[in-house]
Design an enzyme around this catalytic site. Structure first.
Site, mmCIF file in Angstrom:
data_model
loop_
_atom_site.group_PDB
_atom_site.id
_atom_site.type_symbol
_atom_site.label_atom_id
_atom_site.label_comp_id
_atom_site.label_asym_id
_atom_site.label_seq_id
_atom_site.Cartn_x
_atom_site.Cartn_y
_atom_site.Cartn_z
ATOM 1 N N GLY A 197 -51.545 65.398 17.028
ATOM 2 C CA GLY A 197 -52.059 66.417 17.950
ATOM 3 C C GLY A 197 -51.954 67.835 17.418
ATOM 4 O O GLY A 197 -52.125 68.798 18.164
ATOM 5 N N SER A 199 -54.041 63.329 13.967
ATOM 6 C CA SER A 199 -55.165 64.265 13.811
ATOM 7 C C SER A 199 -56.348 63.701 13.025
ATOM 8 O O SER A 199 -57.053 64.430 12.328
ATOM 9 C CB SER A 199 -54.677 65.592 13.193
ATOM 10 O OG SER A 199 -53.747 66.216 14.046
ATOM 11 N N GLU A 237 -47.611 57.079 11.745
ATOM 12 C CA GLU A 237 -48.024 58.332 12.372
ATOM 13 C C GLU A 237 -46.938 59.385 12.165
ATOM 14 O O GLU A 237 -45.972 59.447 12.939
ATOM 15 C CB GLU A 237 -48.211 58.128 13.878
ATOM 16 C CG GLU A 237 -49.291 57.136 14.237
ATOM 17 C CD GLU A 237 -49.825 57.403 15.629
ATOM 18 O OE1 GLU A 237 -51.029 57.597 15.746
ATOM 19 O OE2 GLU A 237 -49.031 57.442 16.582
ATOM 20 N N ASN A 245 -56.037 55.796 21.482
ATOM 21 C CA ASN A 245 -54.887 55.959 22.378
ATOM 22 C C ASN A 245 -55.189 57.128 23.311
ATOM 23 O O ASN A 245 -55.110 58.282 22.904
ATOM 24 C CB ASN A 245 -53.641 56.238 21.508
ATOM 25 C CG ASN A 245 -52.414 56.552 22.337
ATOM 26 O OD1 ASN A 245 -52.420 56.399 23.554
ATOM 27 N ND2 ASN A 245 -51.355 57.000 21.671
ATOM 28 N N TRP A 246 -55.546 56.789 24.545
ATOM 29 C CA TRP A 246 -55.965 57.848 25.482
ATOM 30 C C TRP A 246 -54.772 58.626 26.042
ATOM 31 O O TRP A 246 -54.958 59.611 26.741
ATOM 32 C CB TRP A 246 -56.780 57.249 26.635
ATOM 33 C CG TRP A 246 -58.097 56.655 26.228
ATOM 34 C CD1 TRP A 246 -58.565 56.451 24.957
ATOM 35 C CD2 TRP A 246 -59.130 56.182 27.105
ATOM 36 N NE1 TRP A 246 -59.813 55.884 24.988
ATOM 37 C CE2 TRP A 246 -60.193 55.700 26.301
ATOM 38 C CE3 TRP A 246 -59.260 56.108 28.497
ATOM 39 C CZ2 TRP A 246 -61.363 55.169 26.851
ATOM 40 C CZ3 TRP A 246 -60.424 55.573 29.032
ATOM 41 C CH2 TRP A 246 -61.461 55.120 28.214
ATOM 42 N N LYS A 247 -53.579 58.143 25.787
ATOM 43 C CA LYS A 247 -52.347 58.773 26.296
ATOM 44 C C LYS A 247 -52.467 58.977 27.814
ATOM 45 O O LYS A 247 -53.090 58.174 28.481
ATOM 46 C CB LYS A 247 -52.062 60.068 25.531
ATOM 47 C CG LYS A 247 -52.072 59.832 24.015
ATOM 48 C CD LYS A 247 -51.490 60.956 23.237
ATOM 49 C CE LYS A 247 -51.518 60.613 21.750
ATOM 50 N NZ LYS A 247 -50.902 61.620 20.912
ATOM 51 N N HIS A 288 -44.599 54.273 20.193
ATOM 52 C CA HIS A 288 -45.217 55.557 19.843
ATOM 53 C C HIS A 288 -44.133 56.643 19.846
ATOM 54 O O HIS A 288 -43.205 56.591 20.652
ATOM 55 C CB HIS A 288 -46.321 55.881 20.855
ATOM 56 C CG HIS A 288 -47.162 57.036 20.421
ATOM 57 N ND1 HIS A 288 -46.746 58.341 20.559
ATOM 58 C CD2 HIS A 288 -48.377 57.097 19.821
ATOM 59 C CE1 HIS A 288 -47.682 59.141 20.071
ATOM 60 N NE2 HIS A 288 -48.683 58.398 19.610
ATOM 61 N N GLU A 293 -44.105 59.489 21.011
ATOM 62 C CA GLU A 293 -43.933 60.156 22.316
ATOM 63 C C GLU A 293 -43.075 59.310 23.246
ATOM 64 O O GLU A 293 -42.330 59.830 24.067
ATOM 65 C CB GLU A 293 -45.318 60.443 22.928
ATOM 66 C CG GLU A 293 -46.014 61.583 22.184
ATOM 67 C CD GLU A 293 -47.532 61.532 22.200
ATOM 68 O OE1 GLU A 293 -48.110 60.763 22.982
ATOM 69 O OE2 GLU A 293 -48.143 62.271 21.389
HETATM 70 P P1 PGA Z 1 -53.849 62.518 17.529
HETATM 71 O O1 PGA Z 1 -52.824 61.445 18.125
HETATM 72 O O2 PGA Z 1 -54.997 61.759 16.934
HETATM 73 O O3 PGA Z 1 -54.249 63.365 18.717
HETATM 74 O O4 PGA Z 1 -53.097 63.303 16.503
HETATM 75 C C1 PGA Z 1 -52.583 60.230 17.449
HETATM 76 C C2 PGA Z 1 -51.577 59.412 18.212
HETATM 77 O O5 PGA Z 1 -50.649 59.985 18.785
HETATM 78 O O6 PGA Z 1 -51.686 58.183 18.267
#
Ligand code: PGA
Length: 255
Positions: free
Chosen positions: A177, A217, A171, A10-12, A99, A101
């Site tokens: 993150g 993470s 998650e 997931n490159w966000k 997600h 976010e």
């Molecule tokens: P992360 O993000 O690996 O940077 O913790 C995972 C995600 O949000 O899908």
């Protein structure tokens, strides 16, 4: 039953088109034949999908393309939105949905997520459906019940024949993150509860076919702690997906 591992990057909101071309080339270059036993998916921003698809196609790569979000309506007057058929045409076979976010910064509800899943399934794109609790819920001992309720709401009215094509991604928000992962045992406990919820809803046979990922993470250095867990079938990767070597090394831990 053995499920084919699924590792999705997931490159966000990262990578311009030029950078996306370079990163996808680098990932395709580092791809290893052992990964044929898994599904490896890159989920760049919408604007990079076409470029990444071109790079992967040119390379005859087995790596698949996914989006990070979708809107559930058919094409029409929805400024700024992207419809499922558009994702399909640009080469997406997967799409992340719900997600944390998106839930936090864009106000997505469980009902929105359910609509998105149904719209994706209608065009044959596999949703990767995210769920996860925040730290407050975890500390209150309510993580399991909360995550199961998110998944039940997301899957409302989705029949078994379609449900078996999707994946869930557990998650925990406090692990995204932050460099702080859930312990493999704690992640397995939630993934096991999710599979039990799927079995109750669809029967054990269908539940056994649905892949459940861990995210938060994950890195090449810690992936081998999660991959042996019986109910963890892969990972949804944020930060580590932006580094080609790390992403591929991480994926190798699941095959
Ligand atoms: P992360 O993000 O690996 O940077 O913790 C995972 C995600 O949000 O899908």
């Amino acid at each position: 039953m053995t499920r084919k591992p699924l590792i999705a990057g997931n490159w966000k909101m990262n990578k311009t088109t030029v950078e996306a071309a370079s990163l996808s080339q680098d990932i395709a270059y580092n791809y290893h034949d052992s990964l044929d036993d898994a599904d490896i998916v890159l989920c760049p921003p919408f604007i990079d999908l076409k470029t990444v698809n071109t790079v992967l196609t040119f390379d005859h790569s087995k790596i698949k393309l996914g989006a990070q979000d979708v809107y559930w309506e058919k094409p029409g007057p929805y400024t700024g939105a992207i419809a499922p058929n558009m994702l399909k045409e640009v080469g997406c076979s997967y799409c992340i949905v719900g997600h944390s976010e998106r839930r936090e910064f864009f106000g997505e509800t469980d009902q929105d997520i359910n609509r998105k899943i149904r719209a994706l399934l209608e065009v044959g794109i596999r949703p990767i459906v995210c769920c996860g609790e925040n730290l407050e819920l975890r500390e209150a001992g309510e993580a399991l019940a909360f995550v199961v309720s998110q998944v039940k709401a997301a899957l409302a009215d989705i029949p078994a024949a379609l449900a078996k094509t999707l994946a869930l991604a557990y998650e925990p928000i406090w692990a995204i993150g932050t460099g702080r992962t859930a312990t493999p045992e704690a992640a397995e406990e939630v993934c096991c509860a999710l599979r039990a919820c799927l079995a109750q809803r669809y029967g054990a046979d269908v539940a056994d076919q649905i892949r459940i990922l861990y995210g938060g993470s994950l890195k090449a250095e810690n992936a081998a702690h999660f991959s042996p867990q019986p109910n963890i079938d892969g990972g949804l990767i944020g930060g580590a997906a932006l580094d080609a070597r790390n992403f591929i090394d991480l994926a190798k831990a699941f095959v």
